[in-house]
Write an enzyme that holds these catalytic residues in place. Sequence first.
Site, PDB file in Angstrom:
ATOM      1  N   ASN A  50      17.723  -3.010   0.628  1.00  0.00           N
ATOM      2  CA  ASN A  50      18.621  -2.128   1.369  1.00  0.00           C
ATOM      3  C   ASN A  50      19.859  -2.950   1.720  1.00  0.00           C
ATOM      4  OD1 ASN A  50      18.069  -3.599   3.698  1.00  0.00           O
ATOM      5  ND2 ASN A  50      16.591  -2.132   4.481  1.00  0.00           N
ATOM      6  N   ASP A 109       9.784   2.540   0.859  1.00  0.00           N
ATOM      7  CA  ASP A 109       8.578   2.425   0.025  1.00  0.00           C
ATOM      8  C   ASP A 109       8.403   3.676  -0.833  1.00  0.00           C
ATOM      9  OD1 ASP A 109       8.056  -0.021   1.211  1.00  0.00           O
ATOM     10  OD2 ASP A 109       6.913   0.895   2.839  1.00  0.00           O
ATOM     11  N   ALA A 145       0.838  -1.211   0.000  1.00  0.00           N
ATOM     12  CA  ALA A 145       0.000   0.000   0.000  1.00  0.00           C
ATOM     13  C   ALA A 145       0.868   1.253   0.000  1.00  0.00           C
ATOM     14  CB  ALA A 145      -0.908  -0.010   1.220  1.00  0.00           C
ATOM     15  N   ASP A 171      10.561  10.507  11.166  1.00  0.00           N
ATOM     16  CA  ASP A 171      10.157   9.095  11.179  1.00  0.00           C
ATOM     17  C   ASP A 171      10.576   8.470   9.835  1.00  0.00           C
ATOM     18  OD1 ASP A 171       8.925   6.656  11.332  1.00  0.00           O
ATOM     19  OD2 ASP A 171       6.874   7.420  11.476  1.00  0.00           O
ATOM     20  N   THR A 174      19.708   0.481  -1.705  1.00  0.00           N
ATOM     21  CA  THR A 174      19.454   1.708  -0.952  1.00  0.00           C
ATOM     22  C   THR A 174      20.219   1.617   0.368  1.00  0.00           C
ATOM     23  OG1 THR A 174      17.430   0.755  -0.006  1.00  0.00           O
ATOM     24  CG2 THR A 174      17.167   2.057  -1.998  1.00  0.00           C
TER      25      THR A 174
HETATM   26  O1  RIB Z   1       8.087  -0.220   4.970  1.00  0.00           O
HETATM   27  C1  RIB Z   1       7.341   0.240   6.047  1.00  0.00           C
HETATM   28  C2  RIB Z   1       6.155  -0.625   6.283  1.00  0.00           C
HETATM   29  O2  RIB Z   1       6.581  -1.921   6.607  1.00  0.00           O
HETATM   30  C3  RIB Z   1       5.273  -0.150   7.389  1.00  0.00           C
HETATM   31  O3  RIB Z   1       4.263   0.736   6.956  1.00  0.00           O
HETATM   32  C4  RIB Z   1       4.747  -1.413   7.977  1.00  0.00           C
HETATM   33  O4  RIB Z   1       3.463  -1.741   7.542  1.00  0.00           O
HETATM   34  C5  RIB Z   1       5.780  -2.469   7.622  1.00  0.00           C
HETATM   35  O5  RIB Z   1       5.311  -3.696   7.335  1.00  0.00           O
END
Ligand code: RIB
Length: 301
Positions: free
Chosen positions: A183, A242, A42, A236, A210
């Site tokens: 990574n 992602d 997502a 954070d 990365t």
């Molecule tokens: O890459 C970060 C994500 O990995 C978080 O949002 C969490 O859901 C984890 O599984």
Amino acid sequence: MSKLTVVGSLSTDFVVSAEKRPEVGETIIGTDFKTTFGGKGANQAIAAARLGSQVTMIGTVGADVFGQEIIVNLKNNRIDTTNVESVTHLPSGSAHITVVDGDNSIVYIPGANNAVTEEQIVSALNEIEESDLVMVQNETPLEIINILVELCFQRGIKTIYNPAPAKPIPEELIEKVTFLTPNESEYNILFPNLSLSEGMKKYPNKLIITMGSKGVYFNNGSKEIQVPSYLVEPVDTTGAGDTFNGAFAVASTAGLDIETSIRFGNLAAALSIQKFGAQGGMPTLDELKGSDFYEKEWNLK
Ligand code: RIB
């Protein structure tokens, strides 16, 4: 506008902030608790959609309130959820995250994310075939990743495989993906017998490593390239990888070369880590307007 399909996890992140991580057997008092949207699948879908791609999501949630909210969140981010299914035998996926000094540690519980089926992939074949690129990560069962990559490989559809969280994967699978984006620690699990340079040389223009604040590395077929990170103070770092993957996909399907696409990924990731939550700081294309990158490189494509 490019078309992307993301096959991957859909989760709720339960995020605890604290001044330190507890030792074994220790109870500490934290500073905050928040529930946010997450799941590597997502997150990558939303990162790409915010930057202008047309995104279809394939995944599975539980028949619970979390699953309903996850679907609403995808729709709010302009993502096609026709191929997101709901199952009754498993709860929606979740991640249990501790954030200390901006850095995270995560326990991921797959739940319904493990219920994605081959039938779901096959019934979304039209969307997949119309995609400029397909993305997948390791929060989806390996069996499904294999089926998806094979199907894309046979049809000449580009893929990004983000092997996070790390687990060993067959070399045959690596051969068939267009881009592999671990990574550094994931790299070491995938290729325990190859130095970073040896691995990049073996997979030129495919293996993109990365390395956080040290930048992103790949081999362009004749030499190793380091693309520096934008150095910012993180609030954070959850979802940085992602955001990088989603933005890299957008840039690369817009016709930018690998190095420039990595720079675009780095820029998006640097913006994302300045806000809380995996998806909280993911930028829109409008937010990038005015940046050096947008003015000098994006408009030139
Ligand atoms: O890459 C970060 C994500 O990995 C978080 O949002 C969490 O859901 C984890 O599984």
